[in-house]
Design a protein around this motif. Structure first.
Motif, mmCIF file in Angstrom:
data_model
loop_
_atom_site.group_PDB
_atom_site.id
_atom_site.type_symbol
_atom_site.label_atom_id
_atom_site.label_comp_id
_atom_site.label_asym_id
_atom_site.label_seq_id
_atom_site.Cartn_x
_atom_site.Cartn_y
_atom_site.Cartn_z
ATOM 1 N N THR A 4 0.815 -1.220 0.000
ATOM 2 C CA THR A 4 0.000 0.000 0.000
ATOM 3 C C THR A 4 0.850 1.271 0.000
ATOM 4 N N GLY A 5 2.110 1.135 0.433
ATOM 5 C CA GLY A 5 2.972 2.310 0.578
ATOM 6 C C GLY A 5 2.918 2.906 1.969
ATOM 7 N N TYR A 6 2.125 2.278 2.856
ATOM 8 C CA TYR A 6 1.964 2.801 4.216
ATOM 9 C C TYR A 6 2.454 1.814 5.284
ATOM 10 N N ASN A 7 3.248 0.831 4.868
ATOM 11 C CA ASN A 7 3.730 -0.149 5.842
ATOM 12 C C ASN A 7 4.685 0.481 6.846
ATOM 13 N N GLN A 32 -7.544 2.876 -4.552
ATOM 14 C CA GLN A 32 -6.213 3.292 -5.024
ATOM 15 C C GLN A 32 -5.080 2.474 -4.407
ATOM 16 N N VAL A 33 -5.134 2.253 -3.087
ATOM 17 C CA VAL A 33 -3.973 1.664 -2.410
ATOM 18 C C VAL A 33 -4.029 0.139 -2.328
ATOM 19 N N LYS A 34 -5.206 -0.449 -2.517
ATOM 20 C CA LYS A 34 -5.312 -1.892 -2.329
ATOM 21 C C LYS A 34 -5.961 -2.611 -3.512
ATOM 22 N N THR A 88 -6.440 0.982 5.384
ATOM 23 C CA THR A 88 -7.845 0.894 4.968
ATOM 24 C C THR A 88 -8.743 0.311 6.049
ATOM 25 N N LYS A 89 -8.150 -0.136 7.159
ATOM 26 C CA LYS A 89 -8.947 -0.792 8.207
ATOM 27 C C LYS A 89 -8.762 -0.076 9.535
#
Length: 211
Positions: free
Chosen positions: A69-72, A123-125, A199-200
């Motif tokens: 996602t780029g947010y890890n 977009q991210v997933k 997203t969660k």
């Protein structure tokens, strides 16, 4: 090209009954008998090393689809690098078309009840995942879904059909965290709990790929 699986819900039911108590390796071998056109997906969340180890032991060159996602967290990225290196994984990386830095400026991370949340998740997933599946066109999709994670996941069993008709296989479906801890320990595999899914908001919320 591997043979195309022609399978219906009745056959899924039979497989689930036959393999309910089977070892993960036996489940994986059975799925690959049905089709060698297979992928395993991962996001390197906790306990993912188990599915990656189990599948790669049976088929070392299986494509490992990592949708990042780029947010890890930094811990997740370090963990991913270690697992990829230790297991010699055949990784295919998929990332969103827009960087997280760019998105932070125009959207940020919307809350669950924001009207922008669906677009953010797309977009991210969802878009990177769809791109991955369109490129690999698997007949079999290995994943680490487990019973007890969400209401939806309680309903599917080891074998299930995705909404696109792909045979989804969850070899550790009935395994508890404690049993997976033992598996990781016995196979000298790392685990990492500092994981973030943008997203969660809730741990037991379905992520959108599986429902």
């Amino acid at each position: 090209m591997g043979k195309v699986i022609m399978i219906d819900e009745n056959q899924i039911e039979v497989l689930n009954e036959q393999y309910k108590s089977a070892a993960p390796a036996k489940i994986i071998k059975k799925a690959l008998e049905l089709s060698t056109e297979a992928v395993v997906t991962t996001n390197f969340r906790p306990y993912e090393a188990a599915i990656l180890h189990a599948v790669s032991k049976v088929e070392s060159q299986i494509p490992v689809v990592w949708c990042d996602t780029g947010y890890n967290t930094p811990q997740t990225y370090k963990h991913a690098e270690q697992v990829i290196s230790d297991l010699g994984l055949n990784v295919f990386l998929y990332v969103p078309k827009q960087t997280s830095a760019h998105r932070d400026v125009v959207m940020g991370i919307p809350s669950i009840d924001s009207p922008k949340h669906a677009l953010f998740t797309e977009q991210v997933k969802l878009e990177p995942f769809k791109r991955a599946m369109d490129e690999h066109k698997p007949q079999v999709w290995f994943t680490n879904l487990r019973q007890g994670q969400t209401a939806f996941r309680n309903s599917i069993g080891i074998f299930s059909l995705s909404k696109d008709g792909i045979l989804k296989v969850s070899p550790f479906y009935y395994w508890s965290d404690e049993k997976l801890d033992t598996y990781l320990s016995n196979n000298n595999l790392p685990n990492e709990f500092k994981y973030f899914d943008p997203t969660k908001a809730l741990e037991n919320r379905e992520c959108g790929l599986h429902a």
